[in-house]
Enzyme design. Structure first.
Site, PDB file in Angstrom:
ATOM      1  N   PHE A  24      23.471  19.942   3.784  1.00 40.81           N
ATOM      2  CA  PHE A  24      22.531  18.982   4.441  1.00 40.81           C
ATOM      3  C   PHE A  24      23.254  19.056   5.935  1.00 40.81           C
ATOM      4  CE2 PHE A  24      18.988  16.242   3.585  1.00 40.81           C
ATOM      5  CZ  PHE A  24      18.434  16.824   2.518  1.00 40.81           C
ATOM      6  N   GLN A  45      15.014   7.096  13.606  1.00 42.35           N
ATOM      7  CA  GLN A  45      15.384   8.584  13.435  1.00 42.35           C
ATOM      8  C   GLN A  45      13.964   9.256  13.443  1.00 42.35           C
ATOM      9  OE1 GLN A  45      17.168  10.145   9.466  1.00 42.35           O
ATOM     10  NE2 GLN A  45      18.651  10.639  11.071  1.00 42.35           N
ATOM     11  N   HIS A  89      12.628  12.642  11.950  1.00 42.68           N
ATOM     12  CA  HIS A  89      13.115  13.741  11.157  1.00 42.68           C
ATOM     13  C   HIS A  89      12.468  15.106  11.673  1.00 42.68           C
ATOM     14  CE1 HIS A  89      13.546  16.345   7.815  1.00 42.68           C
ATOM     15  NE2 HIS A  89      14.256  15.516   6.956  1.00 42.68           N
ATOM     16  N   LEU A 104       6.939  14.347   4.892  1.00 43.98           N
ATOM     17  CA  LEU A 104       8.227  14.949   4.892  1.00 43.98           C
ATOM     18  C   LEU A 104       8.477  16.473   4.469  1.00 43.98           C
ATOM     19  CD1 LEU A 104      11.212  14.582   5.879  1.00 43.98           C
ATOM     20  CD2 LEU A 104      11.600  14.111   3.697  1.00 43.98           C
ATOM     21  N   GLU A 142      14.800  17.954   4.498  1.00 44.76           N
ATOM     22  CA  GLU A 142      16.098  18.652   4.981  1.00 44.76           C
ATOM     23  C   GLU A 142      16.602  19.877   4.065  1.00 44.76           C
ATOM     24  OE1 GLU A 142      18.101  16.537   7.701  1.00 44.76           O
ATOM     25  OE2 GLU A 142      20.016  17.405   7.258  1.00 44.76           O
ATOM     26  N   ARG A 202      20.197  15.571  12.645  1.00 41.26           N
ATOM     27  CA  ARG A 202      18.525  15.442  12.973  1.00 41.26           C
ATOM     28  C   ARG A 202      18.310  15.085  14.207  1.00 41.26           C
ATOM     29  NH1 ARG A 202      17.241  11.966   7.604  1.00 41.26           N
ATOM     30  NH2 ARG A 202      17.408  13.955   6.238  1.00 41.26           N
ATOM     31  N   HIS A 246      10.828   8.617  10.669  1.00 41.83           N
ATOM     32  CA  HIS A 246      11.380   8.693   9.549  1.00 41.83           C
ATOM     33  C   HIS A 246      12.210   7.551   9.068  1.00 41.83           C
ATOM     34  CE1 HIS A 246      12.668  10.677   6.037  1.00 41.83           C
ATOM     35  NE2 HIS A 246      14.053  10.651   6.182  1.00 41.83           N
ATOM     36  N   ARG A 266      21.557   8.627  11.581  1.00 41.78           N
ATOM     37  CA  ARG A 266      22.073   8.811  10.201  1.00 41.78           C
ATOM     38  C   ARG A 266      22.049  10.193   9.550  1.00 41.78           C
ATOM     39  NH1 ARG A 266      19.130   9.310   5.208  1.00 41.78           N
ATOM     40  NH2 ARG A 266      17.133   9.031   6.409  1.00 41.78           N
TER      41      ARG A 266
HETATM   42  C1  LIG Z   1       9.554  10.772   2.322  1.00 37.38           C
HETATM   43  C2  LIG Z   1      11.142  10.294   2.564  1.00 37.38           C
HETATM   44  C3  LIG Z   1      11.938  11.209   2.134  1.00 37.38           C
HETATM   45  C4  LIG Z   1      13.319  10.597   1.975  1.00 37.38           C
HETATM   46  N1  LIG Z   1      14.465  11.514   1.565  1.00 37.38           N
HETATM   47  C5  LIG Z   1      15.418  11.067   1.499  1.00 37.38           C
HETATM   48  C6  LIG Z   1      16.525  11.936   0.760  1.00 37.38           C
HETATM   49  O1  LIG Z   1      16.584  12.970   0.294  1.00 37.38           O
HETATM   50  N2  LIG Z   1      17.932  11.266   0.544  1.00 37.38           N
HETATM   51  C7  LIG Z   1      18.330  10.149   1.270  1.00 37.38           C
HETATM   52  O2  LIG Z   1      19.444   9.688   1.437  1.00 37.38           O
HETATM   53  N3  LIG Z   1      17.330   9.397   2.219  1.00 37.38           N
HETATM   54  C8  LIG Z   1      16.066   9.693   1.958  1.00 37.38           C
HETATM   55  N4  LIG Z   1      15.143   9.060   2.341  1.00 37.38           N
HETATM   56  C9  LIG Z   1      15.557   7.855   2.912  1.00 37.38           C
HETATM   57  C10 LIG Z   1      15.556   6.772   1.567  1.00 37.38           C
HETATM   58  O3  LIG Z   1      14.801   7.272   0.745  1.00 37.38           O
HETATM   59  C11 LIG Z   1      15.125   5.304   1.990  1.00 37.38           C
HETATM   60  O4  LIG Z   1      15.959   4.671   3.079  1.00 37.38           O
HETATM   61  C12 LIG Z   1      15.590   4.507   0.744  1.00 37.38           C
HETATM   62  O5  LIG Z   1      15.030   5.095  -0.497  1.00 37.38           O
HETATM   63  C13 LIG Z   1      14.950   3.087   0.862  1.00 37.38           C
HETATM   64  O6  LIG Z   1      15.275   2.498  -0.351  1.00 37.38           O
HETATM   65  P1  LIG Z   1      15.127   0.858  -0.237  1.00 37.38           P
HETATM   66  O7  LIG Z   1      15.489   0.471  -1.562  1.00 37.38           O
HETATM   67  O8  LIG Z   1      16.007   0.329   0.807  1.00 37.38           O
HETATM   68  O9  LIG Z   1      13.725   0.491   0.017  1.00 37.38           O
HETATM   69  P2  LIG Z   1      12.254   1.147  -0.447  1.00 37.38           P
HETATM   70  O10 LIG Z   1      12.415   2.203  -1.686  1.00 37.38           O
HETATM   71  O11 LIG Z   1      11.460   1.139   0.776  1.00 37.38           O
HETATM   72  O12 LIG Z   1      11.568  -0.055  -1.104  1.00 37.38           O
HETATM   73  C14 LIG Z   1      11.356  -1.335  -0.374  1.00 37.38           C
HETATM   74  C15 LIG Z   1      10.766  -2.379  -1.647  1.00 37.38           C
HETATM   75  O13 LIG Z   1      10.608  -3.627  -0.790  1.00 37.38           O
HETATM   76  C16 LIG Z   1       9.511  -4.342  -1.321  1.00 37.38           C
HETATM   77  N5  LIG Z   1       9.072  -4.863  -0.211  1.00 37.38           N
HETATM   78  C17 LIG Z   1       8.816  -4.748   1.056  1.00 37.38           C
HETATM   79  N6  LIG Z   1       8.340  -5.626   1.654  1.00 37.38           N
HETATM   80  C18 LIG Z   1       7.843  -6.554   0.972  1.00 37.38           C
HETATM   81  C19 LIG Z   1       7.438  -7.931   0.864  1.00 37.38           C
HETATM   82  N7  LIG Z   1       6.835  -8.413   2.074  1.00 37.38           N
HETATM   83  N8  LIG Z   1       7.250  -8.446  -0.097  1.00 37.38           N
HETATM   84  C20 LIG Z   1       7.642  -8.167  -1.358  1.00 37.38           C
HETATM   85  N9  LIG Z   1       8.188  -6.958  -1.462  1.00 37.38           N
HETATM   86  C21 LIG Z   1       8.199  -5.958  -0.278  1.00 37.38           C
HETATM   87  C22 LIG Z   1       8.559  -2.978  -1.488  1.00 37.38           C
HETATM   88  O14 LIG Z   1       7.427  -3.308  -2.683  1.00 37.38           O
HETATM   89  C23 LIG Z   1       9.419  -2.098  -2.282  1.00 37.38           C
HETATM   90  O15 LIG Z   1       9.913  -2.280  -3.658  1.00 37.38           O
HETATM   91  C24 LIG Z   1      13.774   9.566   2.641  1.00 37.38           C
HETATM   92  C25 LIG Z   1      12.808   8.728   3.144  1.00 37.38           C
HETATM   93  C26 LIG Z   1      11.556   9.012   3.308  1.00 37.38           C
HETATM   94  C27 LIG Z   1      10.346   8.180   3.636  1.00 37.38           C
END
Ligand SMILES: Cc1cc2nc3c(=O)[nH]c(=O)nc-3n(C[C@H](O)[C@H](O)[C@H](O)COP(=O)(O)OP(=O)(O)OC[C@H]3O[C@@H](n4cnc5c(N)ncnc54)[C@H](O)[C@@H]3O)c2cc1C
Length: 572
Positions: A121, A235, A237, A247, A250, A281, A350, A385
């Site tokens: 990566f 960031q 991407h 997306l 990568e 990135r 991203h 990142r």
């Molecule tokens: C398309 C894509 C691909 C990615 N691929 C990778 C990868 O391969 N490897 C890597 O390390 N990272 C990757 N990332 C980044 C990584 O996936 C995310 O940063 C990470 O999964 C975020 O997880 P999280 O649990 O913090 O939040 P999220 O998974 O975004 O979850 C947020 C939660 O908060 C809740 N929420 C939000 N606002 C409210 C509200 N007002 N009231 C109640 N609930 C709320 C939502 O319902 C959800 O349950 C990727 C990101 C994207 C967008």
């Protein structure tokens, strides 16, 4: 009178961070705590399911990887803005998380000999992206969700949207949430909470994010008085699919994909001769934009000019085994089969490197409240990142904050007191003002203008004039928002209301990005200014912290924790 709901511990968010925190809290408390998980979307539709490429961890020290190497890659990748104590803790914790998930049933992709496979990566000197095909986040979510089924002391509130955090005199007390299903507002009180509401960059129009990732996670704590850190670092991407912005992981370059301009050149040799397509990135995105701006891109729809990501030389078998989702998405949304043709791509919004200010245990400035995952800023990612470090961050800090918050809740017998007046004020704001107005400003028009502003003024290359104009526009839009009327008055599943609340959150988060960016008069990581093209360690080797005051955002700066590595010129 609406009911007040009590739980010992509340976790907001059901992405990888929220679910990992819930599992840890359930394990630590051994059935003694009443735990709730609140999520705006159905539990397994959180943005984490979209994570494709992998999760970073040092698994093979005997083959040349090490904690120090992972830490160094992360610090150099961050353009030296990462706090090095947080980075060291993170890299040491990560392998345990990979094996823990393995024991819970995670279907990691394998080497021929059956051991867990890892791939290359960007910015990582060793192939340490642990993966499950190109659906890593999906399987991580499924695995954590599966573990949670064991516990009967965890209550889920899917499709409940938090609209306000209640913080008084530096103490977290509870929150207000909208039950989207029937349109009622409720007050929750808990002894402790983990804020894992994710980030979200939906304030840009060309973005990889799910529609629901709207930055509530930043705006709600900010409005409650908590600081946001380093938000100017957004960031981009390198490979967003043209035209939708979905997306292209990568992993496609990790498996050997090339970036090609309209002259048929692998142009990365000019910008990062050693790492080529697998430079970090920020560097690859700037290189792509330079090629596009200097006329060596291809003409795309609505000004979305692009370059090619070529996978054809990888062969059908590898693409089908390692990148099936990439292929499916390219065929469905761009009409291109990567087995035969290059994929049209362009840098895409991203990930926010910054977030809610926390200490090394994920504790926020409010007693009783922790923050984990994409929404916080432990200062692990600094100014840029590295790919695969985010799902890893969610696992490590989900576990740490879940444990810390659970222990805190177990040590406190009494619930905090919160005035019911908070609920009444929120009802007035939402039902009387937003829903009550018969006519007013159109929230969707505001959203369209906000996105155009962010795309123009706070994209990859930035400058003083554009950013000043951009901030002025954001402030005008905020003023307009004061007069927004929600057209749909039906309480049942009112998505019009939900979108409107989200748009307000996007405006607040955008303002913080803008003021941070304007005040950082240097180029570092993802923040590239044409008027200040150099990194300025003398004045800006500091974290930006923004608090909300009655006079608007107030900026302070904090030192970066440098333990091992002083900044050097960043070359790849
Ligand atoms: C398309 C894509 C691909 C990615 N691929 C990778 C990868 O391969 N490897 C890597 O390390 N990272 C990757 N990332 C980044 C990584 O996936 C995310 O940063 C990470 O999964 C975020 O997880 P999280 O649990 O913090 O939040 P999220 O998974 O975004 O979850 C947020 C939660 O908060 C809740 N929420 C939000 N606002 C409210 C509200 N007002 N009231 C109640 N609930 C709320 C939502 O319902 C959800 O349950 C990727 C990101 C994207 C967008």
């Amino acid at each position: 009178m609406a009911e007040v709901i009590r739980h010992d511990l509340i976790i907001v968010g059901s992405g990888i961070a929220g679910l990992r925190a819930a599992v840890e809290a359930a394990l630590v408390s051994k059935g003694k705590l009443d735990i709730a998980v609140i999520s705006k979307v159905q539990i397994n539709r959180s943005h984490s399911v979209c994570a494709e490429g992998g999760t970073a961890a040092v698994l093979y020290p005997n083959e040349g990887d090490s904690f120090l190497l992972h830490a160094w890659d992360t610090v150099k990748g961050s353009d030296f803005l990462a706090d090095q104590d947080a980075v060291m803790r993170f890299v040491r914790e990560m392998p345990k998380q990979i094996y823990q998930l393995e024991h819970w049933g995670m279907p990691w992709s394998r080497r021929e000999d059956g051991r867990i496979a890892q791939r290359r990566f960007g910015g990582h000197t060793f192939p340490r992206a642990t993966f499950a095909a190109d659906k890593t986040g999906f399987f991580e979510m499924q695995t954590l969700w599966g573990v949670l089924q064991r516990f009967d002391n965890v209550t889920f509130y899917p499709e409940w949207m938090v609209t306000k955090l209640i913080i008084e005199d530096g103490r977290y007390k509870g929150l207000i949430a909208l039950d989207i299903y029937n349109g009622t507002l409720h007050m929750f009180i808990s002894k402790a909470a983990v804020w894992a509401a994710g980030g979200g960059m939906r304030m840009y129009s060309f973005t990889t994010y799910s529609l629901t990732a709207t930055g509530d996670g930043f705006a709600i704590p900010y409005k409650a008085g908590l600081g946001l850190k380093d938000m100017e670092f957004v960031q981009f991407h390198p490979t967003g699919l043209i035209p939708p912005g979905i997306l292209i992981s990568e992993a496609a370059r990790g498996e050997g994909g090339y970036l090609i301009n309209n002259k048929g050149e692998r142009f990365m040799k000019k910008y990062a001769p050693e790492r080529m397509e697998l430079a970090p990135r920020d560097i690859v995105s700037r290189a792509m934009m330079t090629e596009i701006l200097e006329g060596r891109g291809f003409e795309g729809p609505n000004g979305l000019n692009y370059v090619h990501l070529d996978l054809t030389h990888l062969g059908k078998e590898k693409i089908l085994e390692r990148l099936p989702l990439i292929r499916e998405v390219s065929i469905k949304y761009a009409g291109v089969d990567p087995i035969h043709d290059p994929i049209p791509v362009r840098p895409v919004a991203h990930y926010p490197m910054g977030g809610v200010k926390v200490d090394i245990n994920g504790a926020t400035e409010a007693v009783g409240l922790w923050a984990a995952g994409e929404v916080n800023s432990i200062s692990l990612h600094g100014a840029n990142r590295l790919g695969t470090n985010s799902t890893a961050d969610c696992l490590v800090y989900g576990a740490i904050t879940g444990r810390e918050a659970a222990l805190y809740a177990m040590e406190h017998d009494d619930f905090p007191e919160a005035d019911i007046e908070y609920l009444k004020q929120e009802e007035k704001r939402i039902f009387d003002n937003l829903m009550g107005r018969e006519s007013g400003e159109d929230a969707y028009h505001i959203r369209r203008e906000l996105r155009a502003t962010m795309d123009k003024s706070f994209y990859i290359y930035r400058n003083e004039n554009d950013m000043k104009e951009g901030l002025k526009k954001i402030l005008e839009l905020k003023e307009k928002f004061e007069k927004v009327a929600v057209g749909d008055k039906d309480p049942i599943y009112n998505s019009d209301l939900v979108y409107t609340l989200e748009i307000e959150n996007m405006l607040d988060a955008a303002e913080v990005i803008a003021v941070g960016a304007l005040n950082r008069k240097e180029s570092r990581g993802a923040h590239a200014r044409t008027d200040y093209p150099e990194r300025d360690d003398k004045n800006f080797l500091v974290h930006t912290v923004v608090h909300r005051t009655v006079d608007g955002p107030k900026i302070t700066y904090e030192p970066v924790k440098i333990l091992f590595w002083k900044p050097i010129v960043r070359k790849y």
